[in-house]
Scaffold this motif. Structure first.
Motif, PDB file in Angstrom:
ATOM      1  N   GLY A  49       0.802  -1.212   0.000  1.00 43.23           N
ATOM      2  CA  GLY A  49       0.000   0.000   0.000  1.00 43.23           C
ATOM      3  C   GLY A  49       0.832   1.257   0.000  1.00 43.23           C
ATOM      4  N   VAL A  50       2.138   1.092  -0.160  1.00 45.68           N
ATOM      5  CA  VAL A  50       3.070   2.220  -0.195  1.00 45.68           C
ATOM      6  C   VAL A  50       2.884   3.002  -1.486  1.00 45.68           C
ATOM      7  CG1 VAL A  50       5.534   2.720  -0.498  1.00 45.68           C
ATOM      8  CG2 VAL A  50       4.779   1.190   1.325  1.00 45.68           C
ATOM      9  N   ASP A  51       3.003   4.329  -1.408  1.00 47.67           N
ATOM     10  CA  ASP A  51       2.945   5.126  -2.636  1.00 47.67           C
ATOM     11  C   ASP A  51       4.091   6.121  -2.778  1.00 47.67           C
ATOM     12  OD1 ASP A  51       2.063   6.852  -0.680  1.00 47.67           O
ATOM     13  OD2 ASP A  51       0.036   7.040  -1.474  1.00 47.67           O
ATOM     14  N   VAL A  52       5.089   6.040  -1.903  1.00 53.49           N
ATOM     15  CA  VAL A  52       6.295   6.861  -2.035  1.00 53.49           C
ATOM     16  C   VAL A  52       7.492   6.018  -1.610  1.00 53.49           C
ATOM     17  CG1 VAL A  52       7.540   8.926  -1.298  1.00 53.49           C
ATOM     18  CG2 VAL A  52       5.057   9.017  -1.526  1.00 53.49           C
ATOM     19  N   ILE A  53       8.512   5.959  -2.459  1.00 55.92           N
ATOM     20  CA  ILE A  53       9.795   5.348  -2.099  1.00 55.92           C
ATOM     21  C   ILE A  53      10.792   6.468  -1.833  1.00 55.92           C
ATOM     22  CG2 ILE A  53      11.765   4.007  -2.932  1.00 55.92           C
ATOM     23  CD1 ILE A  53       9.823   2.392  -4.645  1.00 55.92           C
ATOM     24  N   TRP A  54      11.485   6.371  -0.710  1.00 54.03           N
ATOM     25  CA  TRP A  54      12.611   7.269  -0.426  1.00 54.03           C
ATOM     26  C   TRP A  54      13.890   6.450  -0.491  1.00 54.03           C
ATOM     27  CZ3 TRP A  54      14.056   8.135   5.331  1.00 54.03           C
ATOM     28  CH2 TRP A  54      15.335   8.714   5.424  1.00 54.03           C
ATOM     29  N   PHE A  55      14.769   6.854  -1.413  1.00 52.14           N
ATOM     30  CA  PHE A  55      16.065   6.197  -1.561  1.00 52.14           C
ATOM     31  C   PHE A  55      17.133   6.946  -0.785  1.00 52.14           C
ATOM     32  CE2 PHE A  55      14.297   4.418  -5.538  1.00 52.14           C
ATOM     33  CZ  PHE A  55      14.694   3.102  -5.392  1.00 52.14           C
ATOM     34  N   ASN A  56      17.966   6.216  -0.055  1.00 53.63           N
ATOM     35  CA  ASN A  56      19.208   6.800   0.423  1.00 53.63           C
ATOM     36  C   ASN A  56      20.092   7.087  -0.790  1.00 53.63           C
ATOM     37  OD1 ASN A  56      18.598   4.557   2.951  1.00 53.63           O
ATOM     38  ND2 ASN A  56      18.772   6.726   3.392  1.00 53.63           N
ATOM     39  N   PRO A  57      21.166   7.882  -0.636  1.00 53.62           N
ATOM     40  CA  PRO A  57      21.874   8.407  -1.812  1.00 53.62           C
ATOM     41  C   PRO A  57      22.275   7.346  -2.830  1.00 53.62           C
ATOM     42  CG  PRO A  57      22.656   9.500   0.137  1.00 53.62           C
ATOM     43  CD  PRO A  57      21.749   8.394   0.612  1.00 53.62           C
ATOM     44  N   CYS A  58      21.991   7.662  -4.082  1.00 55.86           N
ATOM     45  CA  CYS A  58      22.304   6.763  -5.198  1.00 55.86           C
ATOM     46  C   CYS A  58      23.365   7.344  -6.125  1.00 55.86           C
ATOM     47  CB  CYS A  58      21.039   6.489  -6.018  1.00 55.86           C
ATOM     48  SG  CYS A  58      19.724   5.690  -5.099  1.00 55.86           S
TER      49      CYS A  58
END
Length: 555
Positions: free
Chosen positions: A44-53
């Motif tokens: 049910g997630v609608d936002v992914i937050w990535f640590n630095p790529c």
């Protein structure tokens, strides 16, 4: 406001090197994330937050950026990021990147050019240099404390670091500028102006590729020598300038800081505050010292501890302060994150997660689920330092950065590489939780998380827009959402009683260990409940087996 989507969001933090390895080199990558987007969407997630790529020598796990405009080769390419953003969007998921705004790596071309030049350029320095140590210096014993680092040459003197020695602070100017210290540039000097322009260019580059915004690391570290008590006014003004530009050029884009934006009057620059595990608001609830001691927080008993010796007061004070200027102010609250601990850590075991997760998904913050917390992955103590994961003997971040546990195959399904070549070791416990096993178990943590998220989405009173009213601060902790739902959690081992008027007419929506008594509710140790008021109820078991009337009984 165009960015209202954030108010309804459920976020998911991915530490990319530990999520899924698609090419068997032992390090997670973007292709691995693409391969598991359906799992993320199923939550049910609608936002992914990535640590630095971004490209980096990885002294500090990518928080030492060498090129803001290029994905680190170990993760893939810019084209892979564009594909990931597009395929996530097909599933209704936005992508946020981590923006390290206050410092770079010593390998960044900007720093290498200034090091080689030996003196300030005609357009001003991008970094902060001095030839002689000033009388006033900072002690750099704790990472994150500004300190002068001797130049490796050919430039003479010292540069100011922002976190580790390998992370030179970008020059956004100084507030205090006494005589005899020419390296203290004004905030509108050429060097600081160049950095503000570069910050816009970096943001625009990735927004043009479809990302939805940024979580900003150390967002309030930019202008130096500012007073926290006075609200870091120059740094806040800088971010307001960025926000005004975004409102014109990219009105849907969000900015979320690491921490709480200082209130200095006027419009706020960021779209939310962020209570992370290293901040007192979060630590007072969940830090049970199973991952060591935070060097910048006084150790206290956590509220979500089996002993029942904690308090919700520090959190409630922080919540009130964050919303004082604007009751609609958003606050993001993480289950855990990459910087210290996990929910399942040390003396806190899986049986205690129900109460914690119920709180985190119903309080009224924007919830941020740390990868692996959906299955109750545990913090692993005593792991070796990998890319700055051990800040000092009492502050070990490695244990919350271990590989995602997908199945019972080699390396828990994270990678087919030789185990000795993994980024960090997999949890060796043969009973470790996995996604595959929990998919088959309707009473699993995974099923419960999905049920909580679905209930939150179907019930506006449990989201960010409805008011919250506390009816019990102790054990149990209880609050009313939207005047239609009562939430009660008892994270201690002993049972607790909730004797308030709201408890007398409550009907179960989702509950475990909650008993209707003559004078209110009896909540078993580690019990929790979401209850409807005034006829707001739902019968029958949900997918986790925790819902419905048979979890809510009259003795």
């Amino acid at each position: 406001m165009r960015r209202d989507w954030l108010a309804d969001a459920v976020m998911y933090e991915i530490y990319p090197q530990s999520f899924a390895d698609s090419n068997s080199d032992g390090v997670g990558d973007l292709r691995g994330v693409i391969d598991h987007l359906d799992h993320i969407a199923s939550l049910g997630v609608d936002v992914i937050w990535f640590n630095p790529c971004f490209a980096s020598p990885f002294v500090d796990a990518g928080y030492d950026v060498a090129d803001y405009l290029t994905v680190a080769p170990r993760y893939g390419t810019n084209e892979d990021m564009a594909e990931l953003v597009a395929k996530a969007r097909e599933r209704g998921i936005r992508v946020l990147l981590d923006l390290v705004a206050g410092h770079t790596s010593i390998e960044h071309p900007w720093f290498r050019a200034e090091l080689a030049a030996g003196k300030a350029g005609p357009d001003g320095d991008r970094y902060i240099w001095c030839e002689e140590l000033p009388a006033r210096t900072w002690a750099g014993d704790i990472p994150g404390t500004p300190a002068w680092v001797r130049s490796p040459g050919p430039r003479k003197g010292y540069y100011l670091k922002n976190f580790y020695d390998e992370q030179p602070a970008l020059n956004f100017g100084w507030v205090s500028r006494p005589g005899g210290e020419p390296w203290r540039d004004a905030v509108d000097a050429p060097g600081p102006r160049r950095n503000r322009r570069a910050l816009r260019d970096i943001i625009a580059f990735w927004l043009d590729k479809g990302v939805a915004g940024f979580r900003v690391d150390m967002a309030f570290s930019l202008v130096k020598d500012e007073s926290t008590a006075e609200g870091l006014r120059a740094t806040v003004a800088l971010w307001r300038e960025i926000r005004e530009w975004l409102d014109e050029a990219y009105p849907d884009a969000v900015l979320i800081p690491e921490g709480v934006e200082p209130r200095t009057g006027g419009p706020l620059a960021f779209d939310a505050d962020f209570f992370l595990v290293i901040h007192a608001e979060h630590a007072s609830l969940f830090d049970n010292h199973g991952a060591g001691l935070l060097p910048f927080q006084a150790p206290t008993e956590p509220y979500f501890g089996a002993g029942g010796r904690g308090s919700t007061r520090r959190f409630l004070d922080g919540w009130a302060a964050a919303r004082e200027a604007d009751p609609s102010r958003l606050v993001v609250m993480a289950t855990a994150d990459h910087d210290f601990s996990r929910l399942c850590c040390g003396p806190r075991t899986a049986e205690q997660l129900g109460a914690a997760l119920t709180f985190l998904f119903t309080w009224g913050t924007v919830p941020c689920l740390y990868y692996g917390d959906e299955i109750g992955m545990r913090y692993l103590p005593g792991l070796p330092d990998v890319e700055g994961s051990v800040c000092n003997p009492s502050y070990n971040r490695a244990g919350c950065r271990t590989p995602m546990q997908w199945d019972d195959g080699p390396n828990a399904g994270f990678s087919t590489a030789d185990p000795v070549g993994l980024y960090l070791p997999v949890d060796p416990d043969p009973q470790r939780p996995t996604v595959a096993a929990q998919e088959r178990d309707p009473a699993s943590t995974l099923a419960f998380v999905r049920e909580l998220v679905a209930l939150r989405r179907a019930t506006p009173a449990l989201g960010t827009r409805a008011p919250v009213r506390v009816v019990s601060e102790g054990y149990p902790f209880a609050y009313v959402r939207g005047e239609s739902h009562l939430v009660v959690v008892n994270p201690r081992r002993e049972a607790a009683v909730l004797a308030v008027p709201e408890a007398l007419a409550a009907s179960p929506v989702l509950a475990s260990g909650v008993v209707q008594a003559v004078d209110g509710l009896r909540v078993d140790g580690f019990g929790y409940g979401i209850l409807g008021l005034g006829g707001q109820s739902c019968g029958g078991k949900g997918s986790s087996g925790r819902s419905g009337a048979d979890s809510f009984r009259v003795p």
